[in-house]
Design a protein around this motif. Structure first.
Motif, PDB file in Angstrom:
ATOM      1  N   LEU A  13     -17.616  36.081 -32.032  1.00 25.00           N
ATOM      2  CA  LEU A  13     -17.881  35.695 -33.416  1.00 25.00           C
ATOM      3  C   LEU A  13     -19.313  35.256 -33.693  1.00 25.00           C
ATOM      4  N   GLU A  14     -19.975  34.756 -32.686  1.00 26.07           N
ATOM      5  CA  GLU A  14     -21.272  34.115 -32.877  1.00 26.07           C
ATOM      6  C   GLU A  14     -22.279  35.018 -33.585  1.00 26.07           C
ATOM      7  N   ASN A  15     -22.849  34.460 -34.656  1.00 29.70           N
ATOM      8  CA  ASN A  15     -23.896  35.119 -35.449  1.00 29.70           C
ATOM      9  C   ASN A  15     -23.478  36.465 -36.029  1.00 29.70           C
ATOM     10  N   ARG A  16     -22.186  36.652 -36.224  1.00 30.17           N
ATOM     11  CA  ARG A  16     -21.695  37.894 -36.826  1.00 30.17           C
ATOM     12  C   ARG A  16     -21.004  37.581 -38.138  1.00 30.17           C
ATOM     13  N   THR A  17     -20.791  38.609 -38.933  1.00 28.80           N
ATOM     14  CA  THR A  17     -19.912  38.497 -40.086  1.00 28.80           C
ATOM     15  C   THR A  17     -18.508  38.778 -39.583  1.00 28.80           C
ATOM     16  N   VAL A  18     -17.577  37.896 -39.922  1.00 29.21           N
ATOM     17  CA  VAL A  18     -16.188  38.034 -39.490  1.00 29.21           C
ATOM     18  C   VAL A  18     -15.332  38.316 -40.715  1.00 29.21           C
ATOM     19  N   ILE A  19     -14.564  39.393 -40.643  1.00 27.89           N
ATOM     20  CA  ILE A  19     -13.655  39.768 -41.715  1.00 27.89           C
ATOM     21  C   ILE A  19     -12.231  39.494 -41.247  1.00 27.89           C
ATOM     22  N   ILE A  20     -11.467  38.827 -42.095  1.00 23.52           N
ATOM     23  CA  ILE A  20     -10.080  38.495 -41.787  1.00 23.52           C
ATOM     24  C   ILE A  20      -9.241  38.778 -43.020  1.00 23.52           C
ATOM     25  N   TYR A  21      -8.056  39.328 -42.805  1.00 23.52           N
ATOM     26  CA  TYR A  21      -7.118  39.477 -43.916  1.00 23.52           C
ATOM     27  C   TYR A  21      -6.393  38.148 -44.033  1.00 23.52           C
TER      28      TYR A  21
ATOM     29  N   MET B 269      -8.266  40.026 -47.794  1.00 24.74           N
ATOM     30  CA  MET B 269      -7.148  39.908 -48.729  1.00 24.74           C
ATOM     31  C   MET B 269      -7.666  39.646 -50.148  1.00 24.74           C
ATOM     32  N   LEU B 270      -8.636  38.768 -50.281  1.00 25.60           N
ATOM     33  CA  LEU B 270      -9.211  38.491 -51.597  1.00 25.60           C
ATOM     34  C   LEU B 270      -9.971  39.712 -52.122  1.00 25.60           C
ATOM     35  N   ALA B 271     -10.650  40.411 -51.218  1.00 25.66           N
ATOM     36  CA  ALA B 271     -11.365  41.624 -51.630  1.00 25.66           C
ATOM     37  C   ALA B 271     -10.385  42.677 -52.128  1.00 25.66           C
ATOM     38  N   TYR B 272      -9.272  42.826 -51.419  1.00 26.49           N
ATOM     39  CA  TYR B 272      -8.284  43.819 -51.844  1.00 26.49           C
ATOM     40  C   TYR B 272      -7.641  43.415 -53.167  1.00 26.49           C
TER      41      TYR B 272
ATOM     42  N   GLU C 217      -9.327  49.761 -41.316  1.00 27.49           N
ATOM     43  CA  GLU C 217      -9.181  50.932 -42.162  1.00 27.49           C
ATOM     44  C   GLU C 217      -9.215  50.558 -43.644  1.00 27.49           C
ATOM     45  N   LEU C 218      -8.583  49.442 -43.982  1.00 26.45           N
ATOM     46  CA  LEU C 218      -8.560  49.002 -45.375  1.00 26.45           C
ATOM     47  C   LEU C 218      -9.961  48.655 -45.873  1.00 26.45           C
ATOM     48  N   VAL C 219     -10.732  47.898 -45.082  1.00 26.14           N
ATOM     49  CA  VAL C 219     -12.074  47.519 -45.550  1.00 26.14           C
ATOM     50  C   VAL C 219     -13.002  48.722 -45.607  1.00 26.14           C
TER      51      VAL C 219
ATOM     52  N   SER D 225     -17.518  42.424 -53.184  1.00 20.79           N
ATOM     53  CA  SER D 225     -18.932  42.791 -53.056  1.00 20.79           C
ATOM     54  C   SER D 225     -19.429  42.504 -51.640  1.00 20.79           C
ATOM     55  N   GLY D 226     -18.928  41.442 -51.021  1.00 20.79           N
ATOM     56  CA  GLY D 226     -19.286  41.143 -49.633  1.00 20.79           C
ATOM     57  C   GLY D 226     -18.836  42.241 -48.686  1.00 20.79           C
ATOM     58  N   ILE D 227     -17.599  42.718 -48.869  1.00 25.64           N
ATOM     59  CA  ILE D 227     -17.076  43.818 -48.044  1.00 25.64           C
ATOM     60  C   ILE D 227     -17.923  45.065 -48.248  1.00 25.64           C
ATOM     61  N   ARG D 228     -18.237  45.378 -49.498  1.00 21.92           N
ATOM     62  CA  ARG D 228     -19.024  46.585 -49.801  1.00 21.92           C
ATOM     63  C   ARG D 228     -20.452  46.497 -49.278  1.00 21.92           C
ATOM     64  N   GLU D 229     -20.940  45.294 -49.144  1.00 24.59           N
ATOM     65  CA  GLU D 229     -22.292  45.081 -48.612  1.00 24.59           C
ATOM     66  C   GLU D 229     -22.307  45.184 -47.088  1.00 24.59           C
TER      67      GLU D 229
END
Length: 186
Positions: free
Chosen positions: A89-97, A130-133, A178-180, A6-10
């Motif tokens: 990174l500062e004040n951003r959302t960071v996505i990591i696999y 990874m958890l989202a996938y 691409e995956l997200v 849900s975080g990724i989709r948001e």
């Protein structure tokens, strides 16, 4: 209840995120980063650098990512790169696999250089692709209520995403992007 998916989709549809990936000397609690990349939501590299560790790169790690000691001998250290990493990174959302792993390696690499950086507090939010996938695939994991984790290459293959530079930090960032996007329905 908020989940990784849900975080990724948001977040992904807003374009207000970056993706981080590392390559390392191993997976243990003394392993360090040897390459780091951060890309924005369009896939532009904000940072793409080798990183000089305090230890040698074991042959089994080199066999995976192709990075050897001579390639990082004159590279900047994690301390040298800290301002650029913070800025990205500062004040951003960071996505990591596999976010927990890369966050741990940021901490370990800093500690190895005598720095205590609380990387977890720099971004606005961390999300684990990874958890989202795993949630998206929905395959039962080892423990009740958990989903089975998949390696990035396997997830990409399953979703029909080409992995052209697998096991390079920048290549894995672009694959994760691409995956997200797919997970967010884009």
């Amino acid at each position: 209840m908020s989940t990784a998916l849900s975080g990724i989709r948001e977040v992904v549809p807003t374009g207000e995120f970056v993706i981080l990936d590392t390559e390392t000397t191993g997976i243990g609690y003394r392993a360090e980063i040897v390459q780091i990349a951060i890309v924005d939501a369009e896939g532009n590299a904000l940072l793409d650098s080798y990183v000089q560790p305090t230890c040698r790169i074991p042959p089994d790690a080199t066999a995976i990512h192709g990075i050897n000691d001579s390639m990082v001998e004159h590279a900047p250290t994690i301390v040298d790169l800290e301002p650029a990493i913070r800025n990205a990174l500062e004040n951003r959302t960071v996505i990591i696999y596999n976010a927990e792993y890369d966050m741990r390696l940021l901490k370990q690499s800093s500690w190895a250089r005598g720095r205590s950086v609380v990387w977890r507090d720099i971004p606005r939010r961390w999300l684990c692709a990874m958890l989202a996938y795993a949630e998206h695939r929905g395959e039962p994991g080892r423990t009740y209520g958990e989903y089975r984790w998949h390696r990035l290459e396997a997830a990409a293959r399953y979703e029909g995403i080409a992995c052209t530079a697998s096991h390079s930090a920048l290549g894995d960032c672009l694959t994760t992007l691409e995956l997200v996007r797919r997970l967010a329905g884009l």
